[in-house]
Design a protein around this motif. Structure first.
Motif, short mmCIF file in Angstrom:
data_model
loop_
_atom_site.label_atom_id
_atom_site.label_comp_id
_atom_site.label_asym_id
_atom_site.label_seq_id
_atom_site.Cartn_x
_atom_site.Cartn_y
_atom_site.Cartn_z
N SER A 1 0.83 -1.21 0.00
CA SER A 1 0.00 0.00 0.00
C SER A 1 0.86 1.26 0.00
O SER A 1 0.57 2.23 -0.71
N LEU A 2 1.92 1.25 0.79
CA LEU A 2 2.81 2.40 0.84
C LEU A 2 3.62 2.54 -0.45
O LEU A 2 3.82 3.65 -0.95
N GLU A 3 4.07 1.43 -1.00
CA GLU A 3 4.89 1.50 -2.20
C GLU A 3 4.09 1.93 -3.42
O GLU A 3 4.65 2.53 -4.35
N THR B 1 4.34 5.52 -3.14
CA THR B 1 5.74 5.94 -3.33
C THR B 1 6.13 5.93 -4.80
O THR B 1 6.71 6.88 -5.32
N GLY C 1 5.52 7.52 5.60
CA GLY C 1 5.66 6.17 5.07
C GLY C 1 6.63 5.33 5.88
O GLY C 1 6.40 4.14 6.12
N MET D 1 4.87 4.25 9.06
CA MET D 1 3.88 3.20 8.82
C MET D 1 4.52 1.89 8.40
O MET D 1 3.91 0.83 8.51
N THR D 2 5.76 1.96 7.90
CA THR D 2 6.47 0.73 7.57
C THR D 2 6.91 -0.01 8.82
O THR D 2 6.80 -1.24 8.91
#
Length: 254
Positions: free
Chosen positions: A146-148, A151, A187, A190-191
């Motif tokens: 989701s983060l990537e 990104t 990010g 959250m990682t």
């Protein structure tokens, strides 16, 4: 802060294998490409802060668009039948993290770099090197994916935009840097926050390379450099407001 796994005192035999050395060299090549781009596109009289930020954002964009985009590719398109993997395999360095079931609607498949590496893909093998320290990157971890997605498809193009604005001396770069830096810091939190909440069960900090190079150094780059970008951007924006306020006072006095 990361939790360390129990150490046996012995270093892994694959700590400095060919794939690891190539992976580290690839990171240096991307950094060198960022610096070369700064020499090519920045004005020769650019401030040191502008050069550092150009190199950082160029490096940032390349990491996102080449390495992290490859992680997303393997999470969505590289897979092997789950039936081909034994319980013993799942405890080896070849497989770290099967995906949540059913990922993409397929409970009978295992996705991610762990599948791509079996097919011989070089970038998948690179991610399996990093996954020795952070197991989530071997498979499609839902938080990481989701983060990537943000990104790769948002932060990376914005980083290129920042480089363009820096090369053209456009003050807009300061606003964009604030946006990107805030996203990078969020990010990063959250990682790793989900890992802290489960006592870092997916992190292996049993040796110097895994803990201080892979986890601490490579991840805190996306803390200290965004903080520096925020410092420079806020200083520039504050100076602009100070000039505006000074001009307003002059107008009032007249």
């Amino acid at each position: 802060m990361v939790a360390t796994t129990a150490s046996t005192g012995a270093l892994p035999p694959d700590l400095f294998d060919t794939t690891t050395l190539v992976s580290l060299a690839a990171t240096l090549v991307l950094l060198g490409a960022g610096y070369a781009a700064s020499r090519q596109f920045l004005p020769k009289d650019a401030k040191n802060s502008a050069r550092v930020l150009f190199v950082w954002h160029a490096f940032d964009a390349l990491i996102h668009l080449i390495l992290e985009a490859s992680y997303l590719y393997h999470c969505f398109f590289s897979w092997i039948p789950a039936s081909s993997v034994t319980a013993e395999d799942l405890g080896s360095s070849q497989f770290y993290m099967p995906q949540p079931s059913p990922f993409l609607g397929h409970a009978d498949r295992i996705y991610g770099p762990q599948a791509g590496a079996i097919h011989g893909n070089a970038l998948a093998k690179l991610w399996m090197v990093y996954a020795r320290a952070d197991h989530r990157w071997a498979g499609p971890d839902l938080v990481v994916i989701s983060l990537e997605l943000l990104t790769v498809f948002i932060a990376a193009p914005m980083a290129i935009w920042i480089c363009y604005d820096l090369s053209m001396r456009r003050s807009r770069a300061n606003v964009l840097m604030l946006i990107v830096a805030t996203g990078e810091l969020y990010g990063g939190f959250m990682t790793f926050c989900p890992e802290w909440l489960v006592l870092s069960e997916n992190l292996d900090c049993s040796n110097f390379m895994y803990k201080w190079v892979y986890i601490v150094f490579f991840n805190t780059l996306w803390v200290w450099l965004p903080l520096y970008a925020m410092y420079v951007a806020i200083s520039e924006i504050s100076d602009a407001f100070a000039v505006r306020d000074a001009l307003a006072k002059v107008k009032k006095s007249n």
